[in-house]
Design a protein around this motif. Structure first.
Motif, PDB file in Angstrom:
ATOM      1  N   LYS A 116       0.811  -1.221   0.000  1.00 40.37           N
ATOM      2  CA  LYS A 116       0.000   0.000   0.000  1.00 40.37           C
ATOM      3  C   LYS A 116       0.845   1.271   0.000  1.00 40.37           C
ATOM      4  N   ARG A 163      -2.193 -14.467   1.682  1.00 38.91           N
ATOM      5  CA  ARG A 163      -1.956 -13.699   2.907  1.00 38.91           C
ATOM      6  C   ARG A 163      -0.464 -13.429   3.086  1.00 38.91           C
ATOM      7  N   ASP A 178       1.447  -9.739   2.977  1.00 35.59           N
ATOM      8  CA  ASP A 178       2.292  -9.320   4.091  1.00 35.59           C
ATOM      9  C   ASP A 178       3.700  -8.976   3.602  1.00 35.59           C
ATOM     10  N   ASN A 197       4.149  -5.589   1.992  1.00 38.01           N
ATOM     11  CA  ASN A 197       3.985  -4.498   2.959  1.00 38.01           C
ATOM     12  C   ASN A 197       5.122  -4.423   3.989  1.00 38.01           C
ATOM     13  N   TRP A 233      -8.515  -7.374  -1.479  1.00 35.24           N
ATOM     14  CA  TRP A 233      -7.446  -6.815  -0.652  1.00 35.24           C
ATOM     15  C   TRP A 233      -7.073  -5.410  -1.131  1.00 35.24           C
ATOM     16  N   GLU A 279      -5.161  -2.753   1.439  1.00 34.64           N
ATOM     17  CA  GLU A 279      -3.989  -3.494   1.907  1.00 34.64           C
ATOM     18  C   GLU A 279      -2.906  -3.620   0.850  1.00 34.64           C
TER      19      GLU A 279
END
Length: 291
Positions: A89, A140, A144, A147, A164, A169
């Motif tokens: 993001k 997932r 992660d 980010n 997402w 996200e």
């Protein structure tokens, strides 16, 4: 004998899920593989499933690289898959060009997320020898990783990832459609008996044709996907405009195998043997019909 059928629980699997719901005799059991095609191939290899409905390119490249755990037995989706290129993001990456010489997230080695990174590099003119990857297992883990900065981006199917992105996200910075039809069906050469596979593919074809009909596309398909996956109606309608299924799941187009091998070889993901690849080596001719 009940076939163990591996699949990814995505909107593409809707006809398969409809078939399974009507399978009163329990002729097959679904085994969910959330990490995608790399996991499906691993489970075929490890005797955890007998059949896999999986992405075309990793299936073909796996056989090209010497896997004897499966052969192609059919086709499932005959339109390309639109792979989104996704970053975090708040990252600095604004376009695919920005990803050169960075670490790309993948679900598993040999997965579609990896093979399509090679295709992306080919399109960008990057050296595929310089590609760097980090395995993050599932959607997932991939989100992660973009980010926390351990990867720059990853590739996943557009509409599967969109929730997402809508939630803030992650961000889309591009897309790379596959240069081949996106989903095929593979089976272990001995654990999945030819007679049982023929019946499975014949009945699956009926559900595929029903799902693909214009009448069901207008209402029933939308309601089914909304109920099963919770996608917004506008996303379902947009996806249905892009997807097409085969009339007969037991038929494989010879050109699909040839052209996929050609692109993957140009991308540096596979190496052709002396004399080139033989299409017959990729297919279980006792089950599938080559066209």
């Amino acid at each position: 004998m009940s076939l163990r059928v591996g699949y990814v629980r995505e909107h593409f699997s809707s006809p398969l899920l409809q078939y399974e719901a009507d399978d009163d005799r329990k002729t097959f059991t679904l085994v969910e593989c959330p990490s995608g095609t790399g996991q499906l191939i691993g489970r075929l290899t490890n005797d955890e499933i007998d059949v896999a409905i999986a992405l075309t390119d990793p299936l073909i490249s796996g056989i090209a690289k010497g896997s004897e755990a499966y052969k192609l037995v059919g086709s499932y989706v005959n339109t390309p898959l639109n792979w989104a290129v996704i970053t975090g993001k708040d990252t600095k990456y604004q376009s695919i060009a920005d990803l050169k010489d960075t670490t790309i997230g993948i679900s598993r080695h040999g997965s579609g997320s990896q093979t399509m990174a090679y295709v992306m590099a080919l399109q960008q003119g990057w050296s595929t020898n310089d590609l760097q990857f980090k395995v993050n297992n599932d959607i997932r883990g991939l989100i992660d990783s973009v980010n926390d900065g351990s990867t720059s981006a990853f590739m996943w199917e557009w509409f599967t990832t969109k929730p997402w992105v809508d939630a803030g996200e992650a961000r889309f910075i591009g897309s790379v459609p596959t240069p081949w039809p996106s989903w095929m069906i593979a089976a272990h050469p001995t654990r999945a008996p030819a007679d049982g596979l023929r019946v499975f593919l014949e009945k699956l074809s009926g559900y595929v044709r029903a799902f693909d009909s214009q009448e069901n596309r207008e209402k029933a398909d939308v309601e089914f996907i909304k109920d099963k996956f919770g996608y917004p109606e506008e996303d379902i309608t947009a996806w249905l405009k892009t997807v097409g299924y085969p009339v007969d799941c037991a038929t494989i187009d010879t050109k699909v195998i040839q052209e996929t091998l050609s692109v993957l070889e140009k991308a540096g993901f596979i190496v052709s043997p002396d004399g080139g690849f033989k299409v017959d080596h990729f297919v279980n001719a006792d089950v599938a019909k080559l066209a």
